[in-house]
Design an enzyme around this catalytic site. Structure first.
Site, PDB file in Angstrom:
ATOM      1  N   GLN A 154     104.101  39.430  64.952  1.00  0.00           N
ATOM      2  CA  GLN A 154     102.717  39.500  65.438  1.00  0.00           C
ATOM      3  C   GLN A 154     101.827  38.399  64.859  1.00  0.00           C
ATOM      4  OE1 GLN A 154     102.191  43.529  63.716  1.00  0.00           O
ATOM      5  NE2 GLN A 154     100.130  42.851  63.188  1.00  0.00           N
ATOM      6  N   HIS A 197      92.795  52.219  54.895  1.00  0.00           N
ATOM      7  CA  HIS A 197      94.118  52.756  55.246  1.00  0.00           C
ATOM      8  C   HIS A 197      94.183  54.238  54.879  1.00  0.00           C
ATOM      9  CE1 HIS A 197      95.421  48.399  54.507  1.00  0.00           C
ATOM     10  NE2 HIS A 197      95.854  48.622  55.734  1.00  0.00           N
TER      11      HIS A 197
HETATM   12  P1  AMP Z   1      96.812  46.677  58.632  1.00  0.00           P
HETATM   13  O1  AMP Z   1      97.544  46.985  57.373  1.00  0.00           O
HETATM   14  O2  AMP Z   1      95.661  45.746  58.456  1.00  0.00           O
HETATM   15  O3  AMP Z   1      97.729  46.294  59.755  1.00  0.00           O
HETATM   16  O4  AMP Z   1      96.136  48.041  59.083  1.00  0.00           O
HETATM   17  C1  AMP Z   1      96.897  49.200  59.260  1.00  0.00           C
HETATM   18  C2  AMP Z   1      96.041  50.254  59.921  1.00  0.00           C
HETATM   19  O5  AMP Z   1      94.903  50.520  59.117  1.00  0.00           O
HETATM   20  C3  AMP Z   1      95.511  49.794  61.296  1.00  0.00           C
HETATM   21  O6  AMP Z   1      95.501  50.904  62.181  1.00  0.00           O
HETATM   22  C4  AMP Z   1      94.116  49.348  60.956  1.00  0.00           C
HETATM   23  O7  AMP Z   1      93.235  49.417  62.059  1.00  0.00           O
HETATM   24  C5  AMP Z   1      93.723  50.354  59.881  1.00  0.00           C
HETATM   25  N1  AMP Z   1      92.636  49.816  59.066  1.00  0.00           N
HETATM   26  C6  AMP Z   1      92.613  48.629  58.416  1.00  0.00           C
HETATM   27  N2  AMP Z   1      91.411  48.441  57.827  1.00  0.00           N
HETATM   28  C7  AMP Z   1      90.656  49.530  58.129  1.00  0.00           C
HETATM   29  C8  AMP Z   1      89.322  49.931  57.825  1.00  0.00           C
HETATM   30  N3  AMP Z   1      88.499  49.163  57.102  1.00  0.00           N
HETATM   31  N4  AMP Z   1      88.892  51.116  58.291  1.00  0.00           N
HETATM   32  C9  AMP Z   1      89.704  51.912  59.040  1.00  0.00           C
HETATM   33  N5  AMP Z   1      90.979  51.593  59.358  1.00  0.00           N
HETATM   34  C10 AMP Z   1      91.451  50.414  58.914  1.00  0.00           C
END
Ligand code: AMP
Length: 284
Positions: free
Chosen positions: A61, A37
């Site tokens: 979602q 993140h």
């Molecule tokens: P989430 O909290 O899982 O919904 O993720 C929020 C944002 O962080 C989304 O755009 C994800 O694609 C990005 N994200 C989550 N994990 C990773 C990672 N390992 N590397 C890069 N971006 C990430």
């Protein structure tokens, strides 16, 4: 760092920033923040004068209520992490703020980008993502929005949303941040037992094998997928949700191993669903 939970207050701050000519970067998240993140935040801080992180576990979602109920929440440590990383504003709305009972729910979809991968196995997921991200874009009015390529299909769906509905912002994809053993960082990794965490390393190792066999001359897509499937299935407690090869732009299945392809997988390790993908260039 400003923490806001109400829409009125958020809009006031955004208007103030806009009047001052600030460039706003926006990183939507569901919290339990990790270094992946923070790569979005780092990128935003490079490109923008103000960075907003939203933390909202969006119920619309989740197609599986059990998955929603067990999604980790760590607000205090998330806020501290954001502060340390120089985030300017955290938007932390409640479900009632995002979805007041008085609203009539809307449903959006981009059928051609949702017919495969997570769109196929998690019906309703991208409808929820499109709904929440559209609302968040209107509320935060960013110039740039940062999305991780770990959720590649989400990145494509949001990019198409912005193009199709003329949202006045640019979507930036940020490369996947990985643990030392190659496992993609994810808030869900916290829910893995030590044994299952070890099993999860089969995912990055499967991508290594995919590259090795491609370079080794494998030309038959079905044989290739069988090799990779068998490899994943050596994992105890591992179930494959999907292993698909699609065109990186259209997300439609490809039948030949040529040009650029997206290899994407979702697996359950125990109860925990993990996803990963890579764009691979097939040798001529
Ligand atoms: P989430 O909290 O899982 O919904 O993720 C929020 C944002 O962080 C989304 O755009 C994800 O694609 C990005 N994200 C989550 N994990 C990773 C990672 N390992 N590397 C890069 N971006 C990430």
């Amino acid at each position: 760092m400003i923490v806001v939970s109400e829409i009125g207050k958020l809009k006031e701050i955004i208007q103030e920033w806009k009047q001052k000519g600030e460039i706003i970067g926006f990183c939507p998240t569901m919290g339990t923040l990790h270094a992946g993140h923070m790569d979005l935040v780092t990128q935003s801080k490079k490109q923008c004068s103000k960075t907003i992180v939203s933390i909202f576990v969006n119920p619309t979602q989740f197609n599986d209520p059990k998955d929603f109920a067990s999604y980790p929440i760590n607000t205090d440590s998330d806020l501290q992490y954001c502060q340390e990383q120089g985030v300017d504003l955290v938007f932390l709305p409640s479900v009632e703020v995002m979805y007041p009972k008085s609203l009539t729910p809307i449903q959006m979809s981009i059928p051609s980008l949702q017919s495969n991968l997570c769109g196929r196995t998690r019906p309703g997921h991208f409808e929820g993502v499109l709904q929440v991200v559209s609302k968040l874009f209107h509320l935060t009015e960013p110039h740039f929005a940062f999305f991780g390529l770990k959720d590649y299909q989400q990145f494509r769906v949001i990019s198409a949303l912005v193009m199709e509905l003329n949202f006045p912002l640019q979507v930036i994809g940020v490369p996947t941040k990985r643990e030392q053993d190659g496992l993609a960082m994810s808030s869900r990794n916290l829910r893995l037992t030590p044994k299952d965490r070890e099993t999860a390393t089969l995912i990055p190792r499967m991508f290594q094998l995919a590259k090795k066999t491609l370079v080794g001359g494998e030309k038959n897509i079905n044989t290739w997928k069988e090799i990779l499937t068998e490899f994943l299935l050596t994992g105890i407690n591992l179930k494959i949700d999907y292993l698909e090869v699609v065109d990186p732009l259209t997300l439609q299945p490809v039948t030949n191993l040529s040009g650029d392809i997206l290899l994407a997988t979702a697996v359950f390790v125990g109860e925990v669903r993990l996803i990963d993908n890579e764009i691979l260039t097939c040798p001529n």
